[in-house]
Design a protein around this motif. Structure first.
Motif, PDB file in Angstrom:
ATOM      1  N   GLN A 265       0.697  -0.914   0.144  1.00 22.80           N
ATOM      2  CA  GLN A 265      -0.064  -0.013  -0.338  1.00 22.80           C
ATOM      3  C   GLN A 265       0.846   1.398   0.049  1.00 22.80           C
ATOM      4  OE1 GLN A 265      -2.818  -0.316   3.136  1.00 22.80           O
ATOM      5  NE2 GLN A 265      -3.879  -1.894   1.793  1.00 22.80           N
ATOM      6  N   ALA A 266       2.394   1.522   0.689  1.00 16.38           N
ATOM      7  CA  ALA A 266       3.086   2.462   1.164  1.00 16.38           C
ATOM      8  C   ALA A 266       3.476   2.195  -0.500  1.00 16.38           C
ATOM      9  CB  ALA A 266       4.171   2.224   1.810  1.00 16.38           C
ATOM     10  N   LEU A 267       4.092   1.270  -1.128  1.00 16.89           N
ATOM     11  CA  LEU A 267       4.776   1.190  -2.028  1.00 16.89           C
ATOM     12  C   LEU A 267       3.796   2.354  -3.636  1.00 16.89           C
ATOM     13  CD1 LEU A 267       6.614  -1.843  -2.590  1.00 16.89           C
ATOM     14  CD2 LEU A 267       7.590   0.214  -2.519  1.00 16.89           C
ATOM     15  N   ARG A 268       2.798   1.694  -2.867  1.00 19.54           N
ATOM     16  CA  ARG A 268       1.899   1.952  -4.638  1.00 19.54           C
ATOM     17  C   ARG A 268       1.160   3.283  -4.208  1.00 19.54           C
ATOM     18  NH1 ARG A 268      -1.414   4.205  -7.250  1.00 19.54           N
ATOM     19  NH2 ARG A 268      -2.941   3.335  -8.649  1.00 19.54           N
ATOM     20  N   HIS A 269       0.563   3.831  -2.818  1.00 22.73           N
ATOM     21  CA  HIS A 269       0.196   5.263  -3.099  1.00 22.73           C
ATOM     22  C   HIS A 269       0.822   6.009  -2.232  1.00 22.73           C
ATOM     23  CE1 HIS A 269      -4.065   3.212  -4.031  1.00 22.73           C
ATOM     24  NE2 HIS A 269      -3.391   1.849  -3.446  1.00 22.73           N
ATOM     25  N   ALA A 270       1.926   6.259  -1.733  1.00 21.27           N
ATOM     26  CA  ALA A 270       2.495   6.768  -0.611  1.00 21.27           C
ATOM     27  C   ALA A 270       3.709   7.604  -1.639  1.00 21.27           C
ATOM     28  CB  ALA A 270       3.132   6.458   0.289  1.00 21.27           C
ATOM     29  N   ASP A 271       3.571   9.113  -0.843  1.00 19.44           N
ATOM     30  CA  ASP A 271       4.682  10.029  -1.275  1.00 19.44           C
ATOM     31  C   ASP A 271       6.121   9.151  -0.488  1.00 19.44           C
ATOM     32  OD1 ASP A 271       3.136  11.347  -3.201  1.00 19.44           O
ATOM     33  OD2 ASP A 271       2.170  12.200  -1.044  1.00 19.44           O
ATOM     34  N   MET A 272       5.050   8.863   0.433  1.00 21.41           N
ATOM     35  CA  MET A 272       6.502   8.699   1.478  1.00 21.41           C
ATOM     36  C   MET A 272       6.331   7.639   2.548  1.00 21.41           C
ATOM     37  SD  MET A 272       8.968  11.394   4.259  1.00 21.41           S
ATOM     38  CE  MET A 272       7.734  11.880   5.353  1.00 21.41           C
ATOM     39  N   ALA A 273       6.666   6.938   3.125  1.00 23.65           N
ATOM     40  CA  ALA A 273       7.068   5.826   4.086  1.00 23.65           C
ATOM     41  C   ALA A 273       7.829   5.762   5.347  1.00 23.65           C
ATOM     42  CB  ALA A 273       7.845   4.332   3.628  1.00 23.65           C
ATOM     43  N   ALA A 274       7.187   5.529   6.583  1.00 19.52           N
ATOM     44  CA  ALA A 274       7.904   5.936   8.188  1.00 19.52           C
ATOM     45  C   ALA A 274       7.871   4.736   8.469  1.00 19.52           C
ATOM     46  CB  ALA A 274       7.195   6.921   8.605  1.00 19.52           C
ATOM     47  N   VAL A 275       9.016   4.014   8.454  1.00 15.57           N
ATOM     48  CA  VAL A 275       9.276   2.770   9.415  1.00 15.57           C
ATOM     49  C   VAL A 275       9.813   2.200  10.133  1.00 15.57           C
ATOM     50  CG1 VAL A 275       8.741   1.961   6.637  1.00 15.57           C
ATOM     51  CG2 VAL A 275      11.047   2.571   7.929  1.00 15.57           C
ATOM     52  N   ILE A 276       9.473   1.734  11.246  1.00 14.77           N
ATOM     53  CA  ILE A 276       9.783   1.638  12.310  1.00 14.77           C
ATOM     54  C   ILE A 276      10.526  -0.109  12.807  1.00 14.77           C
ATOM     55  CG2 ILE A 276       9.665   1.454  15.227  1.00 14.77           C
ATOM     56  CD1 ILE A 276       7.254   3.349  15.023  1.00 14.77           C
ATOM     57  N   ASP A 277      11.247  -0.255  13.196  1.00 17.55           N
ATOM     58  CA  ASP A 277      12.125  -1.029  13.397  1.00 17.55           C
ATOM     59  C   ASP A 277      11.564  -2.117  14.380  1.00 17.55           C
ATOM     60  OD1 ASP A 277      14.342  -0.084  14.625  1.00 17.55           O
ATOM     61  OD2 ASP A 277      15.509  -0.409  13.121  1.00 17.55           O
ATOM     62  N   ARG A 278      11.874  -3.234  14.892  1.00 17.08           N
ATOM     63  CA  ARG A 278      11.924  -3.558  15.692  1.00 17.08           C
ATOM     64  C   ARG A 278      12.663  -3.070  17.231  1.00 17.08           C
ATOM     65  NH1 ARG A 278       9.593  -8.511  15.723  1.00 17.08           N
ATOM     66  NH2 ARG A 278       8.650  -9.933  13.471  1.00 17.08           N
ATOM     67  N   GLY A 279      14.063  -2.416  16.624  1.00 14.21           N
ATOM     68  CA  GLY A 279      14.231  -1.719  17.972  1.00 14.21           C
ATOM     69  C   GLY A 279      13.852   0.057  18.370  1.00 14.21           C
ATOM     70  N   GLY A 280      12.354   0.479  17.791  1.00 12.74           N
ATOM     71  CA  GLY A 280      12.266   1.123  17.427  1.00 12.74           C
ATOM     72  C   GLY A 280      12.376   2.470  17.192  1.00 12.74           C
ATOM     73  N   ARG A 281      12.923   2.531  16.363  1.00  8.64           N
ATOM     74  CA  ARG A 281      14.263   3.787  15.611  1.00  8.64           C
ATOM     75  C   ARG A 281      13.053   4.202  14.221  1.00  8.64           C
ATOM     76  NH1 ARG A 281      18.106   0.115  17.175  1.00  8.64           N
ATOM     77  NH2 ARG A 281      17.658  -1.103  15.555  1.00  8.64           N
ATOM     78  N   LEU A 282      13.208   4.602  14.002  1.00  5.92           N
ATOM     79  CA  LEU A 282      11.872   5.167  12.690  1.00  5.92           C
ATOM     80  C   LEU A 282      13.220   6.024  12.310  1.00  5.92           C
ATOM     81  CD1 LEU A 282       8.850   7.033  12.772  1.00  5.92           C
ATOM     82  CD2 LEU A 282      10.982   8.414  11.733  1.00  5.92           C
ATOM     83  N   ARG A 283      12.870   5.508  10.577  1.00  4.97           N
ATOM     84  CA  ARG A 283      13.585   5.967   9.833  1.00  4.97           C
ATOM     85  C   ARG A 283      12.486   6.652   8.487  1.00  4.97           C
ATOM     86  NH1 ARG A 283      15.836   3.756   4.833  1.00  4.97           N
ATOM     87  NH2 ARG A 283      16.009   1.275   6.053  1.00  4.97           N
ATOM     88  N   ALA A 284      12.019   7.395   6.998  1.00  6.48           N
ATOM     89  CA  ALA A 284      10.885   7.620   6.478  1.00  6.48           C
ATOM     90  C   ALA A 284      11.843   8.686   5.815  1.00  6.48           C
ATOM     91  CB  ALA A 284      10.592   9.111   7.553  1.00  6.48           C
ATOM     92  N   GLY A 285      11.254   8.474   4.457  1.00  5.38           N
ATOM     93  CA  GLY A 285      11.923   7.983   3.374  1.00  5.38           C
ATOM     94  C   GLY A 285      11.486   8.035   1.637  1.00  5.38           C
ATOM     95  N   PRO A 286      11.447   8.566   0.672  1.00  2.10           N
ATOM     96  CA  PRO A 286      11.353   7.514  -0.303  1.00  2.10           C
ATOM     97  C   PRO A 286      10.014   6.084  -0.369  1.00  2.10           C
ATOM     98  CG  PRO A 286      12.213   8.931  -1.135  1.00  2.10           C
ATOM     99  CD  PRO A 286      12.563   9.188   0.757  1.00  2.10           C
ATOM    100  N   PRO A 287       8.733   5.506  -0.446  1.00  2.00           N
ATOM    101  CA  PRO A 287       9.204   4.178  -0.276  1.00  2.00           C
ATOM    102  C   PRO A 287       9.776   3.353  -0.702  1.00  2.00           C
ATOM    103  CG  PRO A 287       6.761   5.682  -0.745  1.00  2.00           C
ATOM    104  CD  PRO A 287       7.933   5.994  -0.379  1.00  2.00           C
ATOM    105  N   ALA A 288      10.543   3.313  -1.882  1.00  2.00           N
ATOM    106  CA  ALA A 288      11.131   2.691  -2.904  1.00  2.00           C
ATOM    107  C   ALA A 288      12.770   3.046  -1.717  1.00  2.00           C
ATOM    108  CB  ALA A 288      10.965   3.045  -4.302  1.00  2.00           C
ATOM    109  N   GLU A 289      12.482   3.469  -1.640  1.00  2.00           N
ATOM    110  CA  GLU A 289      14.221   4.114  -0.969  1.00  2.00           C
ATOM    111  C   GLU A 289      14.312   2.404   0.858  1.00  2.00           C
ATOM    112  OE1 GLU A 289      15.359   7.359  -0.472  1.00  2.00           O
ATOM    113  OE2 GLU A 289      15.515   7.959  -3.041  1.00  2.00           O
ATOM    114  N   VAL A 290      13.054   3.107   1.259  1.00  2.00           N
ATOM    115  CA  VAL A 290      12.705   2.708   2.742  1.00  2.00           C
ATOM    116  C   VAL A 290      12.347   1.071   2.430  1.00  2.00           C
ATOM    117  CG1 VAL A 290      11.699   2.983   4.369  1.00  2.00           C
ATOM    118  CG2 VAL A 290      11.909   5.502   3.425  1.00  2.00           C
ATOM    119  N   ILE A 291      11.685   0.733   1.752  1.00  2.00           N
ATOM    120  CA  ILE A 291      10.886  -0.568   1.673  1.00  2.00           C
ATOM    121  C   ILE A 291      12.031  -1.169   0.770  1.00  2.00           C
ATOM    122  CG2 ILE A 291       8.851  -1.436   1.633  1.00  2.00           C
ATOM    123  CD1 ILE A 291       7.190   0.555   2.128  1.00  2.00           C
ATOM    124  N   THR A 292      12.721  -2.488   1.832  1.00  2.00           N
ATOM    125  CA  THR A 292      13.642  -2.456   0.837  1.00  2.00           C
ATOM    126  C   THR A 292      13.248  -4.217   1.227  1.00  2.00           C
ATOM    127  OG1 THR A 292      15.141  -2.883   2.790  1.00  2.00           O
ATOM    128  CG2 THR A 292      15.022  -0.932   0.722  1.00  2.00           C
TER     129      THR A 292
END
Length: 258
Positions: free
Chosen positions: A203-230
């Motif tokens: 859904q983020a890859l298809r519709h969003a301008d930016m993805a904000a992802v939180i990893d299991r350590g609680g760290r948040l990283r945001a950026g273009p979906p294609a760069e963040v969702i790997t």
């Protein structure tokens, strides 16, 4: 584009327990941001903090350039609208009445909705193609239909920021796509900033301008979906091997195994 929501060094949690810390995130007008992360990582806690249901443990939250901590509830409601996962009112209001409640922050406490308020509600209902439900009791429609009504109610507030908590969780495939397409149109046509949490990276890859992802350590990283969702992030976060295929709006992740 002007920033609508800015989180600076935010920490959030319950009592003395800190769930997330050092959260920095900026969402600008006309941006659609999808928040992703595994269950239990703190997405709901972050949403509650943004919506002022929980006070931040540290840092500042600014909306339209101002710290919201001192805002009156009505002012906050005129600027930020929330679409919860589910909602059941205590009385069998009609769909039109529920959607019209979105005007509450824009009229006096004891004032009745004007004709213009009701018309604004009808326009929101038509925008979601649920006009046939307008006179139905909200308590007698399906869960998926209720979700569409909640989105219509939020639109009737005329917010600058729309916060949606897993808005497609109870929707069938067709309605889920329609809701995401609607969110996309709201950013493009009305300049509303949209922050949505979900579980489907596609859904983020298809519709969003930016993805904000939180990893299991609680760290948040945001950026273009294609760069963040790997593939590496998906493996580290969800412990599922995937292949990222396609390009542009046709980019998606394909699970290879569990």
């Amino acid at each position: 584009m002007s920033p609508v929501l800015v989180l600076s060094g935010v920490a959030c949690g319950y009592g003395s327990r800190i769930v997330l810390r050092d959260i920095d995130l900026t969402i600008r007008e006309g941006e659609f941001v999808c928040l992703l992360g595994p269950n239990g990582v703190g997405k709901t806690t972050l949403f509650k903090t943004i919506l002022r249901h929980l006070p931040p443990k540290a840092g500042t939250i600014r909306v339209a350039g101002e710290d919201t901590a001192s805002w009156a509830p009505a002012r906050f409601a005129r600027t930020v609208a929330h679409v919860p996962q589910s909602h059941t009112p205590p009385f069998p209001y009609t769909v039109l009445q529920v959607v019209t409640m979105g005007r509450a922050a824009r009229i006096g406490t004891f004032a009745a909705p004007s004709r213009a308020d009701v018309e604004a509600a009808r326009e929101s209902i038509e925008a979601l193609s649920i006009g046939a439900l307008a006179d139905r009791p909200y308590t007698e429609i399906s869960g998926g239909e209720r979700q569409l009504v909640l989105i219509a109610r939020a639109l009737t507030q005329e917010p600058r920021l729309l916060v949606m908590d897993e808005p497609t969780a109870n929707l069938d495939f067709g309605n889920a796509i329609r809701v995401l397409d609607l969110a996309r149109r709201l950013t493009e046509r009305r300049g509303i900033a949209v922050l949505m949490t979900g579980h489907d990276p596609n859904q983020a890859l298809r519709h969003a301008d930016m993805a904000a992802v939180i990893d299991r350590g609680g760290r948040l990283r945001a950026g273009p979906p294609a760069e963040v969702i790997t593939a590496n992030w998906l493996l580290d976060t969800y412990e599922v091997e995937t292949a990222i295929v396609g390009d542009g709006p046709h980019r998606f992740c394909l699970p290879l195994g569990g």
